[in-house]
Design a protein around this motif. Structure first.
Motif, PDB file in Angstrom:
ATOM      1  N   SER A  10     -24.374  -5.433 -14.383  1.00 25.36           N
ATOM      2  CA  SER A  10     -24.117  -4.073 -13.919  1.00 25.36           C
ATOM      3  C   SER A  10     -25.121  -3.105 -14.534  1.00 25.36           C
ATOM      4  O   SER A  10     -25.787  -3.417 -15.515  1.00 25.36           O
ATOM      5  N   ARG A  11     -25.201  -1.907 -13.980  1.00 25.97           N
ATOM      6  CA  ARG A  11     -26.126  -0.902 -14.498  1.00 25.97           C
ATOM      7  C   ARG A  11     -25.702  -0.426 -15.879  1.00 25.97           C
ATOM      8  O   ARG A  11     -26.502   0.063 -16.639  1.00 25.97           O
ATOM      9  N   ARG A  12     -24.430  -0.529 -16.228  1.00 21.42           N
ATOM     10  CA  ARG A  12     -23.945  -0.050 -17.515  1.00 21.42           C
ATOM     11  C   ARG A  12     -24.293  -0.993 -18.660  1.00 21.42           C
ATOM     12  O   ARG A  12     -24.466  -0.567 -19.774  1.00 21.42           O
ATOM     13  N   SER A  13     -24.365  -2.289 -18.382  1.00 22.35           N
ATOM     14  CA  SER A  13     -24.655  -3.244 -19.452  1.00 22.35           C
ATOM     15  C   SER A  13     -26.157  -3.331 -19.678  1.00 22.35           C
ATOM     16  O   SER A  13     -26.941  -3.081 -18.770  1.00 22.35           O
ATOM     17  N   PRO A  14     -26.571  -3.662 -20.928  1.00 23.65           N
ATOM     18  CA  PRO A  14     -28.014  -3.842 -21.149  1.00 23.65           C
ATOM     19  C   PRO A  14     -28.535  -4.916 -20.213  1.00 23.65           C
ATOM     20  O   PRO A  14     -27.916  -5.955 -20.034  1.00 23.65           O
ATOM     21  N   ARG A  15     -29.653  -4.658 -19.615  1.00 26.03           N
ATOM     22  CA  ARG A  15     -30.194  -5.606 -18.652  1.00 26.03           C
ATOM     23  C   ARG A  15     -30.786  -6.798 -19.373  1.00 26.03           C
ATOM     24  O   ARG A  15     -31.275  -6.678 -20.484  1.00 26.03           O
ATOM     25  N   LEU A  16     -30.744  -7.924 -18.712  1.00 28.81           N
ATOM     26  CA  LEU A  16     -31.123  -9.170 -19.345  1.00 28.81           C
ATOM     27  C   LEU A  16     -32.410  -9.754 -18.799  1.00 28.81           C
ATOM     28  O   LEU A  16     -32.829 -10.801 -19.253  1.00 28.81           O
ATOM     29  N   ALA A  21     -44.803  -7.410 -18.610  1.00 25.50           N
ATOM     30  CA  ALA A  21     -45.422  -6.211 -19.195  1.00 25.50           C
ATOM     31  C   ALA A  21     -44.386  -5.368 -19.940  1.00 25.50           C
ATOM     32  O   ALA A  21     -44.654  -4.851 -21.025  1.00 25.50           O
ATOM     33  N   GLU A  22     -43.184  -5.239 -19.368  1.00 27.44           N
ATOM     34  CA  GLU A  22     -42.119  -4.478 -20.023  1.00 27.44           C
ATOM     35  C   GLU A  22     -41.662  -5.173 -21.293  1.00 27.44           C
ATOM     36  O   GLU A  22     -41.421  -4.526 -22.313  1.00 27.44           O
ATOM     37  N   ALA A  23     -41.528  -6.484 -21.245  1.00 29.22           N
ATOM     38  CA  ALA A  23     -41.095  -7.240 -22.417  1.00 29.22           C
ATOM     39  C   ALA A  23     -42.106  -7.097 -23.549  1.00 29.22           C
ATOM     40  O   ALA A  23     -41.727  -6.957 -24.715  1.00 29.22           O
ATOM     41  N   LYS A  24     -43.391  -7.118 -23.217  1.00 27.73           N
ATOM     42  CA  LYS A  24     -44.429  -6.946 -24.236  1.00 27.73           C
ATOM     43  C   LYS A  24     -44.358  -5.546 -24.846  1.00 27.73           C
ATOM     44  O   LYS A  24     -44.452  -5.382 -26.063  1.00 27.73           O
ATOM     45  N   ALA A  25     -44.193  -4.540 -24.003  1.00 29.39           N
ATOM     46  CA  ALA A  25     -44.160  -3.160 -24.474  1.00 29.39           C
ATOM     47  C   ALA A  25     -42.910  -2.859 -25.299  1.00 29.39           C
ATOM     48  O   ALA A  25     -42.945  -2.027 -26.206  1.00 29.39           O
ATOM     49  N   ARG A  26     -41.817  -3.541 -25.007  1.00 31.30           N
ATOM     50  CA  ARG A  26     -40.547  -3.271 -25.687  1.00 31.30           C
ATOM     51  C   ARG A  26     -40.013  -4.520 -26.372  1.00 31.30           C
ATOM     52  O   ARG A  26     -38.817  -4.780 -26.387  1.00 31.30           O
ATOM     53  N   PHE A  27     -40.924  -5.280 -26.971  1.00 31.82           N
ATOM     54  CA  PHE A  27     -40.573  -6.558 -27.585  1.00 31.82           C
ATOM     55  C   PHE A  27     -39.480  -6.414 -28.639  1.00 31.82           C
ATOM     56  O   PHE A  27     -38.582  -7.251 -28.726  1.00 31.82           O
ATOM     57  N   SER A  28     -39.505  -5.353 -29.430  1.00 34.38           N
ATOM     58  CA  SER A  28     -38.465  -5.155 -30.455  1.00 34.38           C
ATOM     59  C   SER A  28     -37.083  -5.100 -29.836  1.00 34.38           C
ATOM     60  O   SER A  28     -36.130  -5.671 -30.359  1.00 34.38           O
ATOM     61  N   GLU A  29     -36.965  -4.417 -28.701  1.00 35.27           N
ATOM     62  CA  GLU A  29     -35.667  -4.326 -28.026  1.00 35.27           C
ATOM     63  C   GLU A  29     -35.253  -5.671 -27.451  1.00 35.27           C
ATOM     64  O   GLU A  29     -34.087  -6.063 -27.536  1.00 35.27           O
ATOM     65  N   VAL A  30     -36.208  -6.409 -26.866  1.00 41.21           N
ATOM     66  CA  VAL A  30     -35.910  -7.745 -26.335  1.00 41.21           C
ATOM     67  C   VAL A  30     -35.369  -8.630 -27.455  1.00 41.21           C
ATOM     68  O   VAL A  30     -34.350  -9.312 -27.304  1.00 41.21           O
ATOM     69  N   VAL A  31     -36.033  -8.599 -28.614  1.00 41.03           N
ATOM     70  CA  VAL A  31     -35.610  -9.419 -29.755  1.00 41.03           C
ATOM     71  C   VAL A  31     -34.248  -8.974 -30.262  1.00 41.03           C
ATOM     72  O   VAL A  31     -33.371  -9.798 -30.541  1.00 41.03           O
ATOM     73  N   ARG A  32     -34.040  -7.670 -30.385  1.00 38.91           N
ATOM     74  CA  ARG A  32     -32.757  -7.158 -30.874  1.00 38.91           C
ATOM     75  C   ARG A  32     -31.605  -7.601 -29.975  1.00 38.91           C
ATOM     76  O   ARG A  32     -30.566  -8.062 -30.453  1.00 38.91           O
ATOM     77  N   LEU A  33     -31.798  -7.493 -28.672  1.00 39.28           N
ATOM     78  CA  LEU A  33     -30.746  -7.897 -27.735  1.00 39.28           C
ATOM     79  C   LEU A  33     -30.493  -9.405 -27.796  1.00 39.28           C
ATOM     80  O   LEU A  33     -29.345  -9.853 -27.794  1.00 39.28           O
ATOM     81  N   ALA A  35     -31.064 -11.399 -30.333  1.00 37.94           N
ATOM     82  CA  ALA A  35     -30.452 -11.713 -31.628  1.00 37.94           C
ATOM     83  C   ALA A  35     -28.975 -11.336 -31.657  1.00 37.94           C
ATOM     84  O   ALA A  35     -28.194 -11.934 -32.411  1.00 37.94           O
ATOM     85  N   SER A  36     -28.571 -10.371 -30.826  1.00 35.06           N
ATOM     86  CA  SER A  36     -27.161  -9.963 -30.797  1.00 35.06           C
ATOM     87  C   SER A  36     -26.322 -10.838 -29.870  1.00 35.06           C
ATOM     88  O   SER A  36     -25.174 -10.531 -29.597  1.00 35.06           O
ATOM     89  N   GLY A  37     -26.923 -11.925 -29.371  1.00 34.10           N
ATOM     90  CA  GLY A  37     -26.157 -12.869 -28.558  1.00 34.10           C
ATOM     91  C   GLY A  37     -26.318 -12.701 -27.066  1.00 34.10           C
ATOM     92  O   GLY A  37     -25.561 -13.279 -26.300  1.00 34.10           O
ATOM     93  N   ARG A  38     -27.280 -11.893 -26.644  1.00 37.76           N
ATOM     94  CA  ARG A  38     -27.515 -11.688 -25.214  1.00 37.76           C
ATOM     95  C   ARG A  38     -28.902 -12.208 -24.856  1.00 37.76           C
ATOM     96  O   ARG A  38     -29.886 -11.498 -25.023  1.00 37.76           O
ATOM     97  N   PRO A  39     -29.008 -13.442 -24.373  1.00 44.44           N
ATOM     98  CA  PRO A  39     -30.321 -13.996 -24.009  1.00 44.44           C
ATOM     99  C   PRO A  39     -31.038 -13.089 -23.017  1.00 44.44           C
ATOM    100  O   PRO A  39     -30.409 -12.495 -22.140  1.00 44.44           O
ATOM    101  N   GLN A  40     -32.349 -12.977 -23.172  1.00 41.62           N
ATOM    102  CA  GLN A  40     -33.171 -12.098 -22.339  1.00 41.62           C
ATOM    103  C   GLN A  40     -34.149 -12.930 -21.523  1.00 41.62           C
ATOM    104  O   GLN A  40     -34.909 -13.719 -22.074  1.00 41.62           O
ATOM    105  N   ARG A  41     -34.143 -12.751 -20.203  1.00 46.46           N
ATOM    106  CA  ARG A  41     -35.073 -13.457 -19.330  1.00 46.46           C
ATOM    107  C   ARG A  41     -36.343 -12.638 -19.182  1.00 46.46           C
ATOM    108  O   ARG A  41     -36.288 -11.421 -19.080  1.00 46.46           O
TER     109      ARG A  41
END
Length: 98
Positions: A10-16, A21-33, A35-41
């Motif tokens: 959903s739009r309310r949940s953090p996107r996975l 290019a976005e993952a590279k630019a926001r790598f810290s957020e990808v890692v944080r999510l 690490a909190s138990g939400r795998p990121q594609r």
């Protein structure tokens, strides 16, 4: 800039799912999510390419992959060469009313 949204999230949940290019630019957020138990594609040219998961989840997946199957366990048994013969013992069968 927000990550792309693939699948039933959903739009309310953090996107996975993230474009590379976005993952590279926001790598810290990808890692944080992750690490909190939400795998990121991460997608490349619109196709799922990798999944970033937390270390604990990765370790659990590795442990499951290394588990010995029942077939492997029995194949490694010192009793695996016993000859039980081709013929079994036939027991009388009684009629059962259903």
């Amino acid at each position: 800039m927000t990550p792309s949204n693939h699948g039933p999230y959903s739009r309310r949940s953090p996107r996975l799912a993230w474009k590379l290019a976005e993952a590279k630019a926001r790598f810290s957020e990808v890692v944080r999510l992750a690490a909190s138990g939400r795998p990121q594609r991460v997608t490349v040219r619109g196709r799922d390419t990798v999944v970033v998961v937390g270390a604990a989840e990765f370790d659990e997946l590795q442990a499951r992959a290394k588990q010995v199957t029942l077939h492997e366990l029995l194949s490694q048994s010192p009793l695996n060469r016993l000859d039980f013969g081709e013929e079994g013992v036939r027991s009388p069968v009684r009629d059962v009313v259903l």
